[in-house]
Design an enzyme around this catalytic site. Sequence first.
Site: not given
Ligand code: GRF
Length: 214
Positions: A110, A175
């Site tokens: 997240h 992330e």
């Molecule tokens: C990311 O920002 C994740 O943290 C959130 O949704 C987004 C998904 O991005 N839960 P992706 O589809 O992995 O590019």
Amino acid sequence: MTLQLGVLISGRGSNLQAILDAIAAGTLDARVRLVVANRPDAAGLTRAKAAGITTAVVEHKAFGDRTTFEHALVALLTRASCDWIVLAGFMRILTREFLSAFPERVVNIHPSLLPAFPGLDAQAQALAYGVHVTGCTVHLVDEGVDHGPILAQTTLEVEPADTRDILAGRLLEKEHALLIATLAAIASDRLSIEPAATGDARPTARWRGAPPRV
Ligand code: GRF
């Protein structure tokens, strides 16, 4: 221990791509056994197929209720022998129905420092609030929204030039790194999950050594 991953997506799939790249580079001891999207147009499906990964589409709209939708997900993931489930931009809330099939083995990423800014567009929420520092969180999933025991977090300072999209882009790099570092730690037993001792307590994340700073 090689993690047998099921990855659930709803869209772009850049976190899925980070997992696939880390496996290919040998920095994550895991195999993606199945990628499931709840939308047929999820771009992440193309990424999975390009990597030769089995995919499935389970459209929540096709099911009368959450329970039957989740039963369908569980059936696919267990048939594919997935032992850890990664929610990588999966935009559905999962209930006990799903979670009890993979106890303490469902992980979410997240883009905020939880418990701040759960829910949709956490990056915009953080900017609107005016925080000076934000970050991202990898956590075990319970029945709350973006809720459950925290496995790892990393911080990012908000810059004056940050718009929602600039901040989201800078966070996304964090992330990817944090998700891979956390999964790699699980695979190598540097991170283990102690089940809840009583009905009231929550499972606890135990790091051998310091949690990652990415
Ligand atoms: C990311 O920002 C994740 O943290 C959130 O949704 C987004 C998904 O991005 N839960 P992706 O589809 O992995 O590019």
